[in-house]
Design an enzyme around this catalytic site. Structure first.
Site, short mmCIF file in Angstrom:
data_model
loop_
_atom_site.label_atom_id
_atom_site.label_comp_id
_atom_site.label_asym_id
_atom_site.label_seq_id
_atom_site.Cartn_x
_atom_site.Cartn_y
_atom_site.Cartn_z
N ASN A 10 10.47 -1.39 1.26
CA ASN A 10 11.56 -2.13 0.61
C ASN A 10 11.42 -1.90 -0.89
O ASN A 10 10.59 -2.50 -1.54
CB ASN A 10 11.42 -3.62 0.95
CG ASN A 10 12.42 -4.47 0.19
OD1 ASN A 10 13.35 -3.95 -0.43
ND2 ASN A 10 12.23 -5.79 0.23
N TRP A 11 12.25 -1.01 -1.39
CA TRP A 11 12.10 -0.61 -2.80
C TRP A 11 12.68 -1.64 -3.78
O TRP A 11 12.52 -1.49 -4.99
CB TRP A 11 12.77 0.76 -3.03
CG TRP A 11 12.08 1.90 -2.35
CD1 TRP A 11 11.00 1.84 -1.50
CD2 TRP A 11 12.41 3.29 -2.46
NE1 TRP A 11 10.66 3.11 -1.08
CE2 TRP A 11 11.50 4.02 -1.66
CE3 TRP A 11 13.40 4.00 -3.16
CZ2 TRP A 11 11.55 5.41 -1.54
CZ3 TRP A 11 13.45 5.38 -3.04
CH2 TRP A 11 12.52 6.08 -2.24
N LYS A 12 13.41 -2.63 -3.25
CA LYS A 12 14.02 -3.66 -4.10
C LYS A 12 14.84 -3.00 -5.23
O LYS A 12 15.40 -1.93 -5.01
CB LYS A 12 12.95 -4.61 -4.64
CG LYS A 12 12.06 -5.13 -3.50
CD LYS A 12 11.20 -6.29 -3.88
CE LYS A 12 10.36 -6.71 -2.68
NZ LYS A 12 9.62 -7.94 -2.89
N HIS A 96 16.38 -11.29 3.22
CA HIS A 96 15.14 -11.26 2.45
C HIS A 96 15.04 -12.56 1.63
O HIS A 96 16.04 -13.07 1.15
CB HIS A 96 15.11 -10.04 1.53
CG HIS A 96 13.76 -9.82 0.92
ND1 HIS A 96 13.36 -10.53 -0.19
CD2 HIS A 96 12.74 -9.03 1.28
CE1 HIS A 96 12.12 -10.16 -0.48
NE2 HIS A 96 11.72 -9.26 0.38
N GLU A 98 14.25 -13.10 -1.31
CA GLU A 98 14.83 -13.00 -2.65
C GLU A 98 16.34 -13.22 -2.58
O GLU A 98 16.94 -13.80 -3.49
CB GLU A 98 14.47 -11.65 -3.28
CG GLU A 98 13.00 -11.63 -3.71
CD GLU A 98 12.33 -10.27 -3.62
OE1 GLU A 98 13.01 -9.24 -3.56
OE2 GLU A 98 11.07 -10.25 -3.59
N GLU A 168 7.67 -12.66 6.37
CA GLU A 168 7.20 -12.53 5.00
C GLU A 168 7.01 -13.91 4.39
O GLU A 168 7.98 -14.51 3.89
CB GLU A 168 8.21 -11.74 4.17
CG GLU A 168 8.53 -10.36 4.74
CD GLU A 168 9.12 -9.44 3.68
OE1 GLU A 168 8.51 -8.40 3.42
OE2 GLU A 168 10.17 -9.78 3.11
N GLY A 174 4.78 -10.16 -3.49
CA GLY A 174 4.63 -9.72 -4.87
C GLY A 174 3.59 -10.49 -5.65
O GLY A 174 3.49 -10.37 -6.87
N SER A 214 2.57 -8.49 0.02
CA SER A 214 1.37 -7.89 -0.57
C SER A 214 0.54 -7.09 0.44
O SER A 214 -0.68 -7.06 0.37
CB SER A 214 0.51 -8.96 -1.24
OG SER A 214 1.25 -9.59 -2.28
N GLY A 235 6.68 -3.83 -0.11
CA GLY A 235 7.37 -3.82 -1.40
C GLY A 235 6.62 -2.95 -2.40
O GLY A 235 6.75 -1.73 -2.43
N GLY A 236 5.77 -3.58 -3.20
CA GLY A 236 5.05 -2.89 -4.27
C GLY A 236 4.37 -1.59 -3.85
O GLY A 236 4.51 -0.56 -4.52
#
Ligand code: PGA
Length: 254
Positions: A10-12, A96, A98, A168, A174, A214, A235-236
């Protein structure tokens, strides 16, 4: 049917089209033809065209991070399912945390999106997860169950085979804090129970439930060793080829 592991990036809101191409080229060079693990990358809308071209000839699939529920029309700033299909998107991340938090998406709206994605022959990755205060108040199982049951309301058993769920915990996204494998497994087992309630035990057994929050090469092995954890929504660690490839390799050997 044994479930395959699935590693999805998930590159956001990261990576321009040019950066997306470079990252995909680097990932492809290492794991572009493997088939043991399902792999997908989910760039921003503006990088989908470039990503779709860069992924050609590889086994890595493309996903989007959102979609709107209407097929076309006066919805300024939104993107339809047809527009995603133009770039051969196979997956769409939905609900998601966010989007739930910053864009006020509720279970009911997420449910509409899930149905639109399925009706268009794509696969939703439905994200669920509790906030820190909900976990501390002992409400984790309740919150997550509601998100699963409401998010998938009205989905047929046949379509359920194309649904992926991602657990999640919001407090782990994150932040560098990961749920322990045991904490994650407890919620994953509950999600599979919810899926069995909706679609029957046999279908639920075949569905992939990913962990997100994470997840990185250092903690992936122990998470993936859990019975109901079938992969990761990353993500990261998906923004660098080395760590993303390492995660896929860990899943290959899990
Ligand atoms: P993270 O993000 O791996 O950076 O915690 C996961 C996600 O939000 O999907």
């Amino acid at each position: 049917m044994a479930r395959k592991y699935f590693i999805a990036g998930n590159w956001k809101m990261n990576k321009t089209a040019a950066e997306a191409t470079a990252l995909i080229d680097a990932i492809k060079a290492k794991i572009g033809t493997q088939t043991k693990v399902d792999v997908a990358v989910c760039p921003t809308f503006t990088a989908l065209d470039a990503a779709s071209k860069a992924l050609k000839g590889s086994t890595i699939k493309l996903g989007a991070q959102n979609v709107y529920v209407k097929p076309s029309g006066a919805y300024t700033g939104e993107i339809s399912a047809d527009m995603l299909k133009e770039f051969c998107c196979e997956y769409v991340i939905l609900g998601h945390s966010e989007r739930r938090e910053y864009f006020k998406e509720c279970n009911c709206f997420v449910n509409e999106k899930v149905k639109v994605v399925l009706a268009n022959g794509m696969k939703p990755i439905l994200c669920v997860g509790e906030k820190l205060e909900e976990r501390e108040a002992g409400k984790t199982i309740d919150v997550v169950s509601q998100q699963v049951l409401k998010g998938l309301e009205g989905v047929s058993k046949d379509d359920a085979k194309n649904v992926v769920v991602a657990y999640e915990p919001v407090w782990a996204i994150g932040t560098g804090k990961t749920a322990t494998p045991e904490m994650a497994q407890e919620v994953h087992a509950q999600i599979r129970k919810n899926l069995a309630e909706l679609f029957g035990a046999e279908t639920a057994e075949d569905m992939q439930i990913l962990y997100g929050g994470s997840m990185k090469p250092e903690n992936a092995k122990d998470l993936l060793a859990q019975k109901d954890i079938d992969g990761g929504l990353i993500g990261g660690a998906a923004l660098k080829a080395d760590s993303f490839v390492a995660l896929v390799e860990i899943a290959q050997n899990a």
